[in-house]
Motif scaffolding. Structure first.
Motif, PDB file in Angstrom:
ATOM      1  N   SER A   1       0.840  -1.195   0.000  1.00 19.00           N
ATOM      2  CA  SER A   1       0.000   0.000   0.000  1.00 19.00           C
ATOM      3  C   SER A   1       0.876   1.245   0.000  1.00 19.00           C
ATOM      4  O   SER A   1       1.928   1.278   0.644  1.00 19.00           O
ATOM      5  CB  SER A   1      -0.907   0.025   1.234  1.00 19.00           C
ATOM      6  OG  SER A   1      -1.696   1.200   1.258  1.00 19.00           O
ATOM      7  N   SER A   2       0.452   2.252  -0.741  1.00 25.23           N
ATOM      8  CA  SER A   2       1.067   3.575  -0.753  1.00 25.23           C
ATOM      9  C   SER A   2       2.543   3.544  -1.147  1.00 25.23           C
ATOM     10  O   SER A   2       3.423   3.842  -0.334  1.00 25.23           O
ATOM     11  CB  SER A   2       0.897   4.251   0.608  1.00 25.23           C
ATOM     12  OG  SER A   2      -0.468   4.383   0.913  1.00 25.23           O
ATOM     13  N   PRO A   3       2.836   3.197  -2.402  1.00 23.19           N
ATOM     14  CA  PRO A   3       4.229   3.260  -2.871  1.00 23.19           C
ATOM     15  C   PRO A   3       4.749   4.681  -2.764  1.00 23.19           C
ATOM     16  O   PRO A   3       4.047   5.637  -3.087  1.00 23.19           O
ATOM     17  CB  PRO A   3       4.130   2.791  -4.324  1.00 23.19           C
ATOM     18  CG  PRO A   3       2.713   3.095  -4.730  1.00 23.19           C
ATOM     19  CD  PRO A   3       1.896   2.876  -3.488  1.00 23.19           C
ATOM     20  N   ASP A   4       5.988   4.816  -2.312  1.00 23.52           N
ATOM     21  CA  ASP A   4       6.551   6.137  -2.033  1.00 23.52           C
ATOM     22  C   ASP A   4       7.832   6.352  -2.838  1.00 23.52           C
ATOM     23  O   ASP A   4       7.888   7.197  -3.721  1.00 23.52           O
ATOM     24  CB  ASP A   4       6.810   6.259  -0.531  1.00 23.52           C
ATOM     25  CG  ASP A   4       7.181   7.669  -0.104  1.00 23.52           C
ATOM     26  OD1 ASP A   4       7.487   8.495  -0.975  1.00 23.52           O
ATOM     27  OD2 ASP A   4       7.168   7.937   1.105  1.00 23.52           O
ATOM     28  N   ASN A   5       8.869   5.577  -2.537  1.00 27.40           N
ATOM     29  CA  ASN A   5      10.132   5.678  -3.262  1.00 27.40           C
ATOM     30  C   ASN A   5      10.331   4.481  -4.176  1.00 27.40           C
ATOM     31  O   ASN A   5       9.921   3.371  -3.837  1.00 27.40           O
ATOM     32  CB  ASN A   5      11.314   5.760  -2.292  1.00 27.40           C
ATOM     33  CG  ASN A   5      11.229   6.952  -1.361  1.00 27.40           C
ATOM     34  OD1 ASN A   5      11.398   6.809  -0.160  1.00 27.40           O
ATOM     35  ND2 ASN A   5      10.971   8.125  -1.910  1.00 27.40           N
ATOM     36  N   VAL A   6      10.955   4.714  -5.327  1.00 27.92           N
ATOM     37  CA  VAL A   6      11.304   3.640  -6.243  1.00 27.92           C
ATOM     38  C   VAL A   6      12.801   3.699  -6.512  1.00 27.92           C
ATOM     39  O   VAL A   6      13.405   4.777  -6.507  1.00 27.92           O
ATOM     40  CB  VAL A   6      10.507   3.703  -7.569  1.00 27.92           C
ATOM     41  CG1 VAL A   6       9.044   3.372  -7.326  1.00 27.92           C
ATOM     42  CG2 VAL A   6      10.632   5.072  -8.230  1.00 27.92           C
ATOM     43  N   ALA A   7      13.407   2.531  -6.733  1.00 27.92           N
ATOM     44  CA  ALA A   7      14.840   2.438  -7.003  1.00 27.92           C
ATOM     45  C   ALA A   7      15.077   1.182  -7.831  1.00 27.92           C
ATOM     46  O   ALA A   7      14.184   0.334  -7.986  1.00 27.92           O
ATOM     47  CB  ALA A   7      15.629   2.385  -5.694  1.00 27.92           C
ATOM     48  N   PHE A   8      16.282   1.042  -8.353  1.00 28.60           N
ATOM     49  CA  PHE A   8      16.636  -0.117  -9.170  1.00 28.60           C
ATOM     50  C   PHE A   8      17.888  -0.777  -8.620  1.00 28.60           C
ATOM     51  O   PHE A   8      18.792  -0.097  -8.114  1.00 28.60           O
ATOM     52  CB  PHE A   8      16.885   0.300 -10.626  1.00 28.60           C
ATOM     53  CG  PHE A   8      15.680   0.904 -11.279  1.00 28.60           C
ATOM     54  CD1 PHE A   8      14.712   0.090 -11.849  1.00 28.60           C
ATOM     55  CD2 PHE A   8      15.492   2.268 -11.307  1.00 28.60           C
ATOM     56  CE1 PHE A   8      13.583   0.636 -12.433  1.00 28.60           C
ATOM     57  CE2 PHE A   8      14.372   2.827 -11.893  1.00 28.60           C
ATOM     58  CZ  PHE A   8      13.413   2.006 -12.453  1.00 28.60           C
ATOM     59  N   ASP A   9      17.940  -2.103  -8.726  1.00 30.02           N
ATOM     60  CA  ASP A   9      19.163  -2.806  -8.378  1.00 30.02           C
ATOM     61  C   ASP A   9      20.033  -2.952  -9.630  1.00 30.02           C
ATOM     62  O   ASP A   9      19.598  -2.593 -10.739  1.00 30.02           O
ATOM     63  CB  ASP A   9      18.862  -4.157  -7.711  1.00 30.02           C
ATOM     64  CG  ASP A   9      18.143  -5.150  -8.616  1.00 30.02           C
ATOM     65  OD1 ASP A   9      18.264  -5.042  -9.855  1.00 30.02           O
ATOM     66  OD2 ASP A   9      17.469  -6.058  -8.089  1.00 30.02           O
ATOM     67  N   PRO A  10      21.252  -3.447  -9.503  1.00 27.37           N
ATOM     68  CA  PRO A  10      22.129  -3.545 -10.668  1.00 27.37           C
ATOM     69  C   PRO A  10      21.613  -4.465 -11.766  1.00 27.37           C
ATOM     70  O   PRO A  10      22.107  -4.412 -12.903  1.00 27.37           O
ATOM     71  CB  PRO A  10      23.440  -4.084 -10.072  1.00 27.37           C
ATOM     72  CG  PRO A  10      23.403  -3.672  -8.634  1.00 27.37           C
ATOM     73  CD  PRO A  10      21.965  -3.760  -8.242  1.00 27.37           C
ATOM     74  N   HIS A  11      20.627  -5.315 -11.447  1.00 23.75           N
ATOM     75  CA  HIS A  11      20.077  -6.238 -12.432  1.00 23.75           C
ATOM     76  C   HIS A  11      18.850  -5.688 -13.150  1.00 23.75           C
ATOM     77  O   HIS A  11      18.278  -6.367 -14.010  1.00 23.75           O
ATOM     78  CB  HIS A  11      19.728  -7.558 -11.741  1.00 23.75           C
ATOM     79  CG  HIS A  11      20.833  -8.081 -10.876  1.00 23.75           C
ATOM     80  ND1 HIS A  11      22.031  -8.539 -11.378  1.00 23.75           N
ATOM     81  CD2 HIS A  11      20.930  -8.178  -9.520  1.00 23.75           C
ATOM     82  CE1 HIS A  11      22.823  -8.906 -10.378  1.00 23.75           C
ATOM     83  NE2 HIS A  11      22.169  -8.698  -9.241  1.00 23.75           N
TER      84      HIS A  11
END
Length: 655
Positions: free
Chosen positions: A541-551
């Motif tokens: 619920s309530s996505p806030d931050n997004v990021a990516f891993d090296p893959h």
């Protein structure tokens, strides 16, 4: 409690956006919309991935980077990590950043100490390696806001003391400090160094870009309109390709008093209303009193840029990126070397923006190259997004039921607002566009979204991902109803938007989009997980931050305030490609009352900021609801946590 101190109870006030601009998708018949979408799609060479609806999930090997057993949702007063993983505290509120600074003493805190200690309520974090092994790094964190009832015993919101107020001023801003990793574990420890620095509400900033020097930014302290002291309510941020930090000033409106008597609709459009503020800072510094300094609020709500490699540098406020409640700004380099920055305005029914520079990146990591690249955000064109759905309006009924084509998707375009001293908005000068960007976006008919939060560009595909946190006001009396990019009424759980620009070209002014995730309880019919089997995914619920891993996997941190049956917030990993696309798994949870912020997803170490632990209604420093991270009867302290896979002679990859 969190709502009161983080955003000034924004969700309990009237929505500032009262514009009547219609949803673009409602202006066309299905045939016209499909035709428009087909034109964009035909021009694209990189489209959105196919869904995984018909794929069999069982028996598949998890994608690299996501080979962990998900943790179970819980309400523990702890950071909970998967089996086979370890964790450690990196730094806590009040930990010293400089030699000779006393260790934190909750009952004897002073403003002078706080100005040299790690600040309160860490949010965005970045880690910049200083060696090729990543053993020595610079960490930069935002300190979004202060929660005074959790910082001081016996705190009186009606009568704060000057010392309490000055401690709060020092606890805002950013921290820069060195961290060192133990070679055979993921443990990170802060260290004193020449790079260590605190940015507070007393730090001098340079105002740059086309609105610098505007009469709208001048005050008695700064009659030039080019110098601001401090930054506040810094939420998320990003690392530029040239190694500097961008940070977004978000809910700045709550800090300014006496807007009501001014009767200025431009202030109301930013949620600046009323008389006294909750923190009462106006009693101690006239710049927080708009009756005395009517332009001071215009000096906040910008994207700032900080060079952590130069502790003597003056940080910058970039006016060309517009002024609104910036969750973040993140930069992508276009094929011709120009830079493109994406930013969301984190409030209900607000907009998504894009900036394209005129100048090009200068390669190299020299000081001269960095100085040149730090000017790129001062000259270009600012745009706002308009979305079109490709389904008949009747199929977007507000329930979250998928339309007949099986996806919430469509096309869109970027509408220009201003470029340098030229305005594209009738009736507004360029300076007015930059200072009152929300009003400019209203006038050009931008698409109202469900709280655009963090926006990140995929490092390999170039697709853009935006967390749309929630909007419980959608469809209420007098408010816009469901639209295809915002398909649920009274949206409590949010969605994740996926955007592919034409030919994977960051300079393109058209795009295709879909909703990769429609969040909530997977058992609920109004949720969607990239077409994946919903019985196999974790609730979110309530996505806030997004990021990516090296893959290339997407990671999502949440800020739900217990919207899913009171469960704690967490960090999730999900693949974006192949037959596992949409297979969302919960990697960790944070303590009760806390929010998961600022994830850094490394090859071997993950860090998250644990913001406002124990911040629940009825709790305070006199009645703590959490004792994390120190345990016993201690007060809760916002902190950064590192997590790594348990190994032996060599540190294993995360997944």
């Amino acid at each position: 409690m969190t709502c009161e101190y983080r955003c000034g109870d924004a969700c309990f006030h009237e929505v500032p956006n009262t514009s009547g601009n219609p949803y673009f998708g409602d202006l066309f018949t299905r045939r016209a919309a499909l035709k428009a979408g087909a034109v964009v799609a035909a021009a694209a060479t990189v489209g959105l991935p196919a869904t995984a609806a018909a794929q069999e999930a069982s028996g598949h090997r998890p994608p690299k980077g996501l080979n962990f057993k998900p943790v179970q949702p819980n309400t523990q007063d702890a950071v909970v990590v998967p089996e086979g993983y370890e964790q450690g505290i990196v730094i806590r509120w009040g930990d010293p950043l400089f030699p000779g600074v006393p260790q934190f003493d909750f009952d004897n805190q002073t403003a002078a100490k706080q100005a040299e200690q790690f600040g309160f309520n860490c949010d965005f974090a970045a880690m910049l390696p200083l060696d090729h092994l990543g053993l020595t790094n610079l960490m930069v964190t935002n300190h979004e806001y202060t929660s005074e009832p959790f910082m001081f015993k016996g705190y009186s919101s009606a009568n704060p003391t000057r010392e309490q107020v000055e401690i709060a001023w020092a606890a805002h801003g950013l921290s820069v400090f060195m961290v060192k990793r133990t070679p055979h574990s993921g443990q990170l420890k802060p260290a004193f160094s020449k790079y260590n620095r605190r940015i507070t509400l007393h730090t001098e900033f340079e105002v740059r870009g086309p609105a610098a020097g505007s009469a709208l930014l001048k005050t008695s302290v700064d009659p030039t309109g080019t110098k601001v002291f401090g930054t506040m309510n810094n939420c998320s941020g990003g690392v530029t390709p040239w190694g500097t930090i961008l940070s977004g000033e978000e809910n700045f409106n709550q800090y300014f008093a006496n807007a009501g008597p001014l009767n200025d609709p431009r202030l109301a459009r930013y949620g600046i209303t009323g008389t006294a503020t909750g923190r009462k800072w106006e009693r101690f510094d006239k710049r927080f009193d708009l009756a005395q300094e009517p332009n001071e609020a215009n000096r906040f709500g910008w994207v700032i840029e900080l060079d952590p490699n130069d502790p003597d540098s003056t940080p910058v406020k970039h006016t060309h990126l517009g002024r609104f409640k910036h969750e973040t700004a993140n930069v992508r380099i276009a094929r011709d070397g120009r830079v493109v920055a994406y930013s969301g305005d984190d409030e209900r029914f607000e907009y998504i923006y894009k900036f394209i520079s005129n100048g090009k990146v200068r390669k190299g990591d020299s000081r001269s190259a960095r100085r040149h690249n730090m000017t790129l955000l001062d000259d270009g064109t600012l745009y706002v997004a308009k979305f079109t759905g490709d389904s008949p309006p009747a199929e977007i009924d507000g329930t979250g039921k998928l339309p007949s084509d099986g996806q919430f998707d469509g096309s869109g375009e970027w509408i220009p607002l201003a470029s340098g001293k030229k305005s594209f908005v009738p009736g507004m000068t360029a300076e007015e566009v930059y200072v009152f960007t929300r009003i400019a976006a209203d006038k050009v008919g931008a698409t109202k979204m469900d709280r655009p939060e963090d926006i990140e560009c995929h490092p390999h595909t170039g697709r853009v991902y935006c967390a749309l946190s929630n909007n419980v006001e959608r469809g209420n009396a007098g408010k816009e109803g469901a639209t295809e990019p915002n398909p649920r009424l009274q949206n409590r759980h949010g969605q994740v938007l996926e955007l592919a620009e034409r030919r994977d070209d960051a300079l393109s002014l058209t795009f295709r989009w879909d909703l990769f995730l429609v969040c909530g309880d997977p058992k609920s019919p109004d949720t969607y997980f990239g077409g994946y089997d919903k019985s196999q995914v974790s609730p979110i619920s309530s996505p806030d931050n997004v990021a990516f891993d090296p893959h290339g996997n997407l990671w999502i941190s949440t800020d739900s305030a217990g919207a899913l049956n009171g469960l704690n917030d967490g960090l999730y990993g999900v693949p974006l490609e192949g037959r596992e696309r949409g297979h969302l798994k919960l990697f960790l949870t944070v303590p009760k009352g806390a929010e998961t912020c600022g994830p850094i997803i490394g090859e071997r170490v993950i860090t998250v900021c644990v913001q406002h632990p124990g911040e629940v209604d009825g709790a305070s420093a006199d009645n703590p609801a959490s004792h994390w991270p120190d345990g016993g009867s201690s007060q809760p302290r916002p902190s950064v946590v590192a997590v790594w896979k348990r190994g032996h002679r060599q540190l294993d990859e995360i997944g």
